[in-house]
Design an enzyme around this catalytic site. Structure first.
Site, mmCIF file in Angstrom:
data_model
loop_
_atom_site.group_PDB
_atom_site.id
_atom_site.type_symbol
_atom_site.label_atom_id
_atom_site.label_comp_id
_atom_site.label_asym_id
_atom_site.label_seq_id
_atom_site.Cartn_x
_atom_site.Cartn_y
_atom_site.Cartn_z
ATOM 1 C CE1 TYR A 142 -3.508 -2.643 0.610
ATOM 2 C CE2 TYR A 142 -4.638 -0.578 1.090
ATOM 3 C CZ TYR A 142 -4.686 -1.915 0.777
ATOM 4 O OH TYR A 142 -5.893 -2.539 0.634
ATOM 5 C CE LYS A 189 1.654 -17.714 -2.594
ATOM 6 N NZ LYS A 189 0.722 -18.857 -2.700
ATOM 7 C CG ASP A 221 -2.300 -20.042 -1.468
ATOM 8 O OD1 ASP A 221 -1.778 -20.034 -0.325
ATOM 9 O OD2 ASP A 221 -1.811 -20.685 -2.415
ATOM 10 C CG ASP A 245 -8.042 -4.635 1.543
ATOM 11 O OD1 ASP A 245 -9.001 -4.159 2.165
ATOM 12 O OD2 ASP A 245 -7.950 -4.613 0.301
ATOM 13 C CG ASP A 249 -13.638 -6.806 2.153
ATOM 14 O OD1 ASP A 249 -13.320 -6.018 3.070
ATOM 15 O OD2 ASP A 249 -14.176 -6.439 1.087
HETATM 16 C C1 IPM Z 1 -10.404 -1.098 3.768
HETATM 17 C C2 IPM Z 1 -10.629 -0.524 2.396
HETATM 18 C C3 IPM Z 1 -9.453 0.390 2.087
HETATM 19 C C4 IPM Z 1 -8.209 -0.463 2.044
HETATM 20 C C5 IPM Z 1 -9.578 1.218 0.803
HETATM 21 C C6 IPM Z 1 -10.886 1.960 0.735
HETATM 22 C C7 IPM Z 1 -8.423 2.158 0.655
HETATM 23 O O1 IPM Z 1 -10.775 -1.522 1.457
HETATM 24 O O2 IPM Z 1 -10.311 -0.319 4.731
HETATM 25 O O3 IPM Z 1 -10.335 -2.310 3.871
HETATM 26 O O4 IPM Z 1 -7.892 -1.058 1.012
HETATM 27 O O5 IPM Z 1 -7.525 -0.532 3.060
HETATM 28 MG MG MG Z 2 -10.848 -3.463 2.304
#
Ligand code: IPM
Ligand code: MG
Length: 354
Positions: A142, A189, A221, A245, A249
């Protein structure tokens, strides 16, 4: 106690849900005798529209001058045409690095009352799900160098980690694991990436200081697969920025209720930024439809981590549970036989329960 809190409502449903969190903070203040001093700041698309940049200097300074930040959400299709450095998301990255928030806690908790929203088979989640993803937030790909060649037909992003950056996040994860089930899964990884091999060796070194915590390593993975195959094998997961990240999710979705999950971004002192895991949902902005619970639970995390007010934090969490028990639901978590309400009523009910 006086608490100085910076509020960043941001875009889309951000203002709707932050307003409900403020309602709940008001109720906490009344009940426990705290006084919140709020300052509002611009970030994201609204900041682009009003001052021409996603993260104005005044916002960063205002946050630095506060004890905690509560953020709604940033981004939306209106700003999708903008280039990398000018997008609303840039505000989030700027806040994270500008405030030094290297430690991101993302709890993926399945609410018993919402178990049918979980997309996994019920035998996989029997007994509930409670996973804490600890994501490194200010390093890795990032923040590494990126660019294109002159012709523009080749591009690169760089993933780099210093031992010190790995050390501080891994220690946080061990501390958290030692207060939970004493199991830590480090995800990397290491079969491919040199940063992952360094990561793994730092984890193994720190592990010696925590003999009561059992540590395992898993390739990312495989971890993505195992999260849906057998999520209950995980308790605390620690991983680098981009893997975190993606896995956070995934972990949030297996609880079935992304509108319920809060997060904390911390550094070594008590300062923190708190926000819901979900995005700005521009399609339902201003329509009294968004679920404010993730933001309200982010206030609970704020009280716990920044202000060491455990009792107040737990009171918010049980008020949320009580409102769910009573059958109240926003549209995103609605199911048969429950009573559907809007953003404002949900905020009001939780504040009243307090
Ligand atoms: C998160 C989001 C952010 C990230 C984006 C919006 C920059 O996906 O907070 O998980 O990738 O960190
Ligand atoms: Mg995210």
């Amino acid at each position: 106690m006086r608490m100085k809190v910076a509020l960043i409502p941001g875009d889309g449903i951000g203002p709707d849900i932050v307003a409900e969190a403020v309602k709940v903070m008001g109720a906490v203040g009344t009940k426990y005798g705290h006084k919140f001093d709020y300052s509002f700041y611009l970030a994201g698309g609204v900041a682009i529209d009003s001052v021409g940049m996603p993260l104005p200097e005044s916002t960063l300074l205002g946050c630095q001058d506060s004890e905690a930040v509560l953020l709604g959400a940033v981004g939306g299709p209106k700003w999708d045409h903008l280039g990398g450095g000018q997008r609303p998301e840039k505000a989030l990255l700027g806040l994270r690095s500008g405030l030094g928030l290297f430690c991101n806690l993302r709890p993926a908790l399945l609410y018993e009352q919402l178990a049918e929203a979980c997309p996994l088979k019920s035998e996989l989640i029997a007994g509930g799900l409670d996973i804490m993803v600890v994501r490194e937030l200010t390093g890795g790909i990032y923040f590494g160098e990126r660019g294109r060649n002159d012709a523009g037909d080749s591009a690169y992003d760089t993933m780099a980690y210093a031992t010190s950056e790995i050390d501080r996040i891994v220690r946080k994860a061990f501390d958290i694991a030692s207060k939970r089930s004493k199991r830590l899964m480090s995800v990397d990884k290491a079969n491919i990436l040199e940063t992952s091999r360094l990561w793994r060796s730092v984890v193994n070194t720190i592990a010696k200081e925590y003999p009561d915590v059992s540590v395992d390593h898993m390739y990312v993975d495989n971890a993505a697969m195992q999260l849906v195959r057998n999520p209950r094998q995980f308790d605390v997961i620690v991983t680098e920025n981009m893997f975190g990240d993606i896995l956070s999710d995934e972990a949030s979705m297996i609880t079935g209720s992304i509108g319920m999950l809060p997060s904390a971004s911390l550094r070594s002192d008590n300062f923190g930024m708190y926000e819901p895991i979900h995005g700005s949902a521009p399609d339902i902005a201003g329509k009294d439809m968004a679920n404010p619970i993730a933001t309200i639970l982010s206030v609970a995390m704020m009280l716990r981590h920044t202000f060491a007010c455990e009792e107040e934090a737990a009171a918010i969490e049980s008020a949320v549970g009580a409102v769910l028990d009573a059958g109240w639901r926003t549209g995103d978590i609605m199911s048969k036989g429950m009573r559907q309400i809007g953003t404002k009523e949900m905020g009001t009910l939780i504040a009243q329960k307090l």
